[in-house]
Design an enzyme around this catalytic site. Structure first.
Site, PDB file in Angstrom:
ATOM      1  N   VAL A 183       0.799  -1.218   0.000  1.00  0.00           N
ATOM      2  CA  VAL A 183       0.000   0.000   0.000  1.00  0.00           C
ATOM      3  C   VAL A 183       0.839   1.281   0.000  1.00  0.00           C
ATOM      4  CG1 VAL A 183      -0.227   0.314   2.509  1.00  0.00           C
ATOM      5  CG2 VAL A 183      -2.149   0.927   0.992  1.00  0.00           C
ATOM      6  N   TYR A 184       2.141   1.189   0.288  1.00  0.00           N
ATOM      7  CA  TYR A 184       2.994   2.392   0.323  1.00  0.00           C
ATOM      8  C   TYR A 184       3.223   2.916  -1.091  1.00  0.00           C
ATOM      9  CZ  TYR A 184       4.336   0.853   5.080  1.00  0.00           C
ATOM     10  OH  TYR A 184       4.345   0.442   6.398  1.00  0.00           O
ATOM     11  N   SER A 185       2.973   4.165  -1.432  1.00  0.00           N
ATOM     12  CA  SER A 185       2.372   5.181  -0.587  1.00  0.00           C
ATOM     13  C   SER A 185       1.109   5.698  -1.279  1.00  0.00           C
ATOM     14  CB  SER A 185       3.371   6.316  -0.360  1.00  0.00           C
ATOM     15  OG  SER A 185       3.917   6.717  -1.623  1.00  0.00           O
ATOM     16  N   GLU A 228       4.252   2.051  -4.961  1.00  0.00           N
ATOM     17  CA  GLU A 228       5.387   2.898  -5.342  1.00  0.00           C
ATOM     18  C   GLU A 228       6.666   2.515  -4.603  1.00  0.00           C
ATOM     19  OE1 GLU A 228       1.726   4.839  -6.571  1.00  0.00           O
ATOM     20  OE2 GLU A 228       2.355   4.129  -4.575  1.00  0.00           O
TER      21      GLU A 228
END
Length: 322
Positions: free
Chosen positions: A58-60, A70
């Site tokens: 899930v970052y970012s 990413e």
């Protein structure tokens, strides 16, 4: 910059994997720093003999224009250009909302998410794959069966849990034992000099009981414990302003004062001292901390070899007592 001659390692879970007890947080890659700066940080971290890196699918996603992935993508690009994959113990996570209904810990979703992470990371295995948050809608045995399949396929070595409550950690351990499924080896909770109560009262006893290695996030309380913000006004406009604001109470200022005193006595940076304090706590394997410059990184790298005196430890414990 430190060298490997200073660095002692610790064993990760039930594996033979050895980690230097400081984990580099990949949450800033593609968020507050671009790919080029991220490569510089990653090179400096590994060139200094460190090897433990944390990220998540899930970052970012929270950054406007980003969609998630990413950080993993940048790390994958770095692996491809540096050839350092075999020098790294890599941890990533699954389960947070990636949009379009992509979230949770259902079996089919984990298997698909793992393939997506492997592709972005440009690797064929993940050393530590973590449930980023609990999923009450999915039976625990279904989640652990998915991880078992990934382990049997050689795509995952160990599994861990993040943001779990104590009863669910116990339940997961019981299911794993009863069904002969892989058990969580690590726990990733929020824990630092300020945020102590929930972990120490509720999670630390369970981590000890189950033999979980703890890798705390927000180890520096979103930068508050580095001393970079002396007041709410200092944090105005910062990327983490909303998170830092809560720390400016009487207790938070008392902690900053104690950190400043120990820093003056020892010459060590407040970030170094804060991480060194975590490393003295029971069940802690390695705190997670991120850096956006090599200067910030140097303060982090100093922590594993920095020894707090009993007097300094007592001062910090007293100031941060809950």
């Amino acid at each position: 910059m430190q060298t490997t001659s200073f660095l002692q390692t610790r064993k990760l879970g039930s594996s033979n994997l050895q980690v230097v007890p400081l984990m580099l947080g990949g949450n800033v890659f593609g968020w507050t720093i671009d790919a080029g700066t991220s490569f510089t940080i990653l090179d400096a971290f590994t060139d200094a003999g460190f090897n433990f890196i944390d990220t998540a699918d899930v970052y970012s996603r929270w950054k406007p224009g980003n969609k998630g992935g990413e950080s993993e993508t940048i790390i994958g690009q770095w692996f491809a250009r540096s050839g350092k994959r075999d020098n790294v113990i890599l941890a990533t996570k699954v389960g947070m909302d990636m949009g379009d209904g992509k979230k949770g810990l259902a079996r089919n979703y984990i298997l698909k998410a793992a393939e997506d992470s492997l592709r972005r990371l440009q690797t064929d295995y993940i050393d530590l794959y973590q449930s980023h948050t609990d999923d009450l809608s999915t039976p625990i045995d279904e989640t652990l069966e998915a991880y078992q399949q990934l382990i049997q396929q050689g795509k995952v070595r160990l599994i861990g849990a993040s943001n779990y409550k104590a009863p669910r950690l116990r339940e997961a351990a019981e299911v794993a034992k009863r069904e002969n499924l892989p058990a969580y080896q690590t726990l990733q909770p929020e824990y630092n000099l300020y945020d102590r109560q929930d972990f120490e009262a509720n999670l630390q006893p369970v981590a000890h009981e189950l033999g979980l290695d703890v890798i705390p996030y927000f180890s520096l309380a979103s930068g508050f414990l580095t001393g970079k913000y002396k007041s709410r006004a200092d944090a105005k406009g910062a990327n983490r302003e909303s998170r830092v604001e809560k720390y400016f109470d009487e207790r938070g200022l008392r902690i900053l004062k104690a950190l400043d005193e120990v820093s003056r006595e020892t010459g060590a940076a407040q970030a170094t001292i804060s991480l060194a304090w975590l490393l003295t706590q029971p069940t802690i394997l390695a705190p997670i901390a991120s850096a956006t410059s090599t200067k910030q990184l140097d303060a982090l790298l100093a922590a594993p070899s920095f020894k707090l005196t009993p007097e300094a430890l007592e001062k910090l414990n007293r100031a941060s007592a809950w």
